[in-house]
Design a protein around this motif. Structure first.
Motif, PDB file in Angstrom:
ATOM      1  N   GLY A  95       0.823  -1.195   0.000  1.00  0.00           N
ATOM      2  CA  GLY A  95       0.000   0.000   0.000  1.00  0.00           C
ATOM      3  C   GLY A  95       0.863   1.253   0.000  1.00  0.00           C
ATOM      4  O   GLY A  95       2.043   1.214   0.356  1.00  0.00           O
ATOM      5  N   ALA A  96       0.263   2.359  -0.401  1.00  0.00           N
ATOM      6  CA  ALA A  96       0.960   3.642  -0.405  1.00  0.00           C
ATOM      7  C   ALA A  96      -0.037   4.743  -0.084  1.00  0.00           C
ATOM      8  O   ALA A  96      -1.182   4.699  -0.537  1.00  0.00           O
ATOM      9  CB  ALA A  96       1.613   3.908  -1.764  1.00  0.00           C
ATOM     10  N   THR A  97       0.385   5.706   0.713  1.00  0.00           N
ATOM     11  CA  THR A  97      -0.476   6.843   0.989  1.00  0.00           C
ATOM     12  C   THR A  97      -0.580   7.730  -0.250  1.00  0.00           C
ATOM     13  O   THR A  97       0.140   7.549  -1.228  1.00  0.00           O
ATOM     14  CB  THR A  97       0.042   7.639   2.200  1.00  0.00           C
ATOM     15  OG1 THR A  97       1.457   7.810   2.085  1.00  0.00           O
ATOM     16  CG2 THR A  97      -0.262   6.925   3.503  1.00  0.00           C
ATOM     17  N   LEU A  98      -1.490   8.696  -0.207  1.00  0.00           N
ATOM     18  CA  LEU A  98      -1.922   9.374  -1.432  1.00  0.00           C
ATOM     19  C   LEU A  98      -0.796  10.102  -2.156  1.00  0.00           C
ATOM     20  O   LEU A  98      -0.656   9.970  -3.376  1.00  0.00           O
ATOM     21  CB  LEU A  98      -3.055  10.348  -1.095  1.00  0.00           C
ATOM     22  CG  LEU A  98      -4.293   9.685  -0.475  1.00  0.00           C
ATOM     23  CD1 LEU A  98      -5.357  10.722  -0.155  1.00  0.00           C
ATOM     24  CD2 LEU A  98      -4.859   8.614  -1.392  1.00  0.00           C
ATOM     25  N   THR A  99       0.006  10.884  -1.443  1.00  0.00           N
ATOM     26  CA  THR A  99       1.086  11.611  -2.109  1.00  0.00           C
ATOM     27  C   THR A  99       2.099  10.644  -2.700  1.00  0.00           C
ATOM     28  O   THR A  99       2.556  10.817  -3.845  1.00  0.00           O
ATOM     29  CB  THR A  99       1.783  12.562  -1.115  1.00  0.00           C
ATOM     30  OG1 THR A  99       0.859  13.563  -0.691  1.00  0.00           O
ATOM     31  CG2 THR A  99       2.978  13.248  -1.769  1.00  0.00           C
ATOM     32  N   ILE A 100       2.469   9.617  -1.944  1.00  0.00           N
ATOM     33  CA  ILE A 100       3.420   8.626  -2.445  1.00  0.00           C
ATOM     34  C   ILE A 100       2.818   7.900  -3.647  1.00  0.00           C
ATOM     35  O   ILE A 100       3.497   7.659  -4.656  1.00  0.00           O
ATOM     36  CB  ILE A 100       3.793   7.629  -1.333  1.00  0.00           C
ATOM     37  CG1 ILE A 100       4.524   8.355  -0.200  1.00  0.00           C
ATOM     38  CG2 ILE A 100       4.664   6.502  -1.884  1.00  0.00           C
ATOM     39  CD1 ILE A 100       4.844   7.493   0.996  1.00  0.00           C
ATOM     40  N   GLY A 101       1.536   7.553  -3.544  1.00  0.00           N
ATOM     41  CA  GLY A 101       0.871   6.861  -4.638  1.00  0.00           C
ATOM     42  C   GLY A 101       0.845   7.668  -5.922  1.00  0.00           C
ATOM     43  O   GLY A 101       1.002   7.129  -7.022  1.00  0.00           O
ATOM     44  N   GLU A 102       0.659   8.978  -5.793  1.00  0.00           N
ATOM     45  CA  GLU A 102       0.551   9.834  -6.974  1.00  0.00           C
ATOM     46  C   GLU A 102       1.897  10.206  -7.569  1.00  0.00           C
ATOM     47  O   GLU A 102       2.032  10.322  -8.790  1.00  0.00           O
ATOM     48  CB  GLU A 102      -0.213  11.115  -6.622  1.00  0.00           C
ATOM     49  CG  GLU A 102      -1.702  10.930  -6.436  1.00  0.00           C
ATOM     50  CD  GLU A 102      -2.424  12.261  -6.350  1.00  0.00           C
ATOM     51  OE1 GLU A 102      -2.457  12.989  -7.363  1.00  0.00           O
ATOM     52  OE2 GLU A 102      -2.936  12.582  -5.268  1.00  0.00           O
ATOM     53  N   PHE A 103       2.924  10.405  -6.725  1.00  0.00           N
ATOM     54  CA  PHE A 103       4.155  11.007  -7.220  1.00  0.00           C
ATOM     55  C   PHE A 103       5.417  10.174  -7.029  1.00  0.00           C
ATOM     56  O   PHE A 103       6.473  10.561  -7.511  1.00  0.00           O
ATOM     57  CB  PHE A 103       4.350  12.375  -6.547  1.00  0.00           C
ATOM     58  CG  PHE A 103       3.180  13.290  -6.721  1.00  0.00           C
ATOM     59  CD1 PHE A 103       2.931  13.898  -7.941  1.00  0.00           C
ATOM     60  CD2 PHE A 103       2.293  13.510  -5.685  1.00  0.00           C
ATOM     61  CE1 PHE A 103       1.831  14.726  -8.120  1.00  0.00           C
ATOM     62  CE2 PHE A 103       1.193  14.342  -5.846  1.00  0.00           C
ATOM     63  CZ  PHE A 103       0.954  14.948  -7.073  1.00  0.00           C
ATOM     64  N   LEU A 144       3.987   1.977   2.263  1.00  0.00           N
ATOM     65  CA  LEU A 144       4.785   3.202   2.237  1.00  0.00           C
ATOM     66  C   LEU A 144       3.910   4.319   2.769  1.00  0.00           C
ATOM     67  O   LEU A 144       2.893   4.662   2.170  1.00  0.00           O
ATOM     68  CB  LEU A 144       5.265   3.501   0.818  1.00  0.00           C
ATOM     69  CG  LEU A 144       6.327   2.542   0.271  1.00  0.00           C
ATOM     70  CD1 LEU A 144       6.465   2.686  -1.234  1.00  0.00           C
ATOM     71  CD2 LEU A 144       7.665   2.797   0.945  1.00  0.00           C
ATOM     72  N   ILE A 145       4.324   4.889   3.910  1.00  0.00           N
ATOM     73  CA  ILE A 145       3.492   5.820   4.657  1.00  0.00           C
ATOM     74  C   ILE A 145       4.168   7.183   4.741  1.00  0.00           C
ATOM     75  O   ILE A 145       5.345   7.279   5.077  1.00  0.00           O
ATOM     76  CB  ILE A 145       3.254   5.293   6.094  1.00  0.00           C
ATOM     77  CG1 ILE A 145       2.564   3.933   6.059  1.00  0.00           C
ATOM     78  CG2 ILE A 145       2.456   6.282   6.918  1.00  0.00           C
ATOM     79  CD1 ILE A 145       1.136   3.960   5.619  1.00  0.00           C
ATOM     80  N   GLU A 146       3.405   8.249   4.462  1.00  0.00           N
ATOM     81  CA  GLU A 146       3.948   9.590   4.620  1.00  0.00           C
ATOM     82  C   GLU A 146       3.512  10.224   5.938  1.00  0.00           C
ATOM     83  O   GLU A 146       4.139  11.169   6.410  1.00  0.00           O
ATOM     84  CB  GLU A 146       3.504  10.483   3.461  1.00  0.00           C
ATOM     85  CG  GLU A 146       2.011  10.779   3.480  1.00  0.00           C
ATOM     86  CD  GLU A 146       1.495  11.310   2.164  1.00  0.00           C
ATOM     87  OE1 GLU A 146       1.171  12.506   2.119  1.00  0.00           O
ATOM     88  OE2 GLU A 146       1.429  10.541   1.193  1.00  0.00           O
TER      89      GLU A 146
END
Length: 303
Positions: A95-103, A144-146
């Motif tokens: 899984g990835a949080t939103l900013t990591i997922g997008e960029f 991956l967590i921001e």
């Protein structure tokens, strides 16, 4: 191989109710009680206690839950790899949080697929709390967590350290350098929704300096980073985000960083997994590979 009674303990923790756990397991409630009683006798501790009618884990029960959940996940991975090793199946489920997922994730996937074109990959992009739940439920191998997460409940490695900055339109008025944060209060604030990682960072900074987001003249909440950037480009206000998320706009000079006085904030992106996993060494190696610190890792056999 896990003791079968652990597979009873975990649903009881999930439902905090013997009857519901029995229904989920398709066994009788006395059988559930017997399994829990056996585990308590074996470890010599009480796992659950009642406050009125409310059932709760004891501290010892909580410790066993974290350990058993990690063991359950490790057992599932091991079984999959033992069955599929002769087929050389390699997979990533994270899984990835939103900013990591997008960029960030696109670079990760490109790196993985370049070396492992047949890899089976599944990525869940969601907010921090949702990803933690998925990790706890063994729906993900790692994440991956921001944002902030309870470090006592997970093992983790620092994936990268990113700058957190303020930006505005390149067409906006020139501000003093460095710019006091108070100068920005006359501008609309473009901000993510409550609970987002970037919003939490800004709110903590403001609180430490005896301010709040309500000090800005106007607050516009948007739950999408790209939309926030587009609004900032059109001079609708200022926004705060990770530099990596605004790299293209800064390079193209449609957005300009605001050099705020005393605002030198960096935040770690964390690679997290089940605490106590027997694969911890392998997760650290995978984190280094995905971030470009290692040249190669064997997917599906390392994990």
């Amino acid at each position: 191989m896990l003791d079968f009674r652990i597979n009873t303990f975990l649903p009881v923790c999930q439902y905090m109710n013997y009857t519901r756990a029995a229904e989920a397991l398709n066994i009788t409630q006395p059988a559930v009680s017997q399994h829990i009683h056996f585990i308590e006798q074996d470890y010599g501790v009480r796992l659950f206690e009642f406050h009125g009618k409310k059932m709760e884990l004891t501290p010892e029960g909580t410790a066993l839950l974290h350990a058993a959940s990690a063991m359950k996940h490790d057992d599932c991975i091991l079984r999959e790899h033992l069955k599929s090793s002769h087929l050389h199946i390699r997979s990533l489920n994270f899984g990835a949080t939103l900013t990591i997922g997008e960029f960030v994730v696109s670079g990760i996937l490109s790196r993985c697929l370049e070396q492992y074109p047949k890899a089976k990959i599944r990525v869940s992009v969601d907010n921090t709390q949702s990803l933690l739940r998925q990790l706890d439920n063994n729906d993900l191998d790692f994440a991956l967590i921001e944002g902030y997460f309870p470090k006592e409940n997970y093992d983790y490695a620092v994936y990268s350290t990113e700058r957190f900055i303020a930006v505005q339109s390149a067409d906006a008025e020139t501000l003093p350098v460095p710019c006091p944060i108070e100068v920005l209060f006359s501008k609309p604030l473009l901000i993510r929704e409550p609970g987002s990682g970037s919003r939490n960072i800004l709110e903590q900074y403001l609180k430490l300096n005896n301010y709040a987001i309500t000090d800005f003249s106007k607050i516009i909440e948007v739950n999408n980073v790209n939309a926030l950037k587009e609004m900032a480009e059109k001079n609708c206000g200022v926004t705060f985000l990770y530099e990596v998320a605004a790299g293209r706009e800064l390079a193209g000079e449609t957005l300009r960083e605001i050099p705020i006085q005393g605002f030198d904030i960096t935040h770690d992106f964390a690679f997290i997994w089940k605490k106590g996993s027997i694969f911890s060494k392998n997760y650290r190696a995978l984190s280094a590979f995905m971030s470009g610190k290692n040249e190669r890792v064997v997917l599906g056999t390392e994990l």
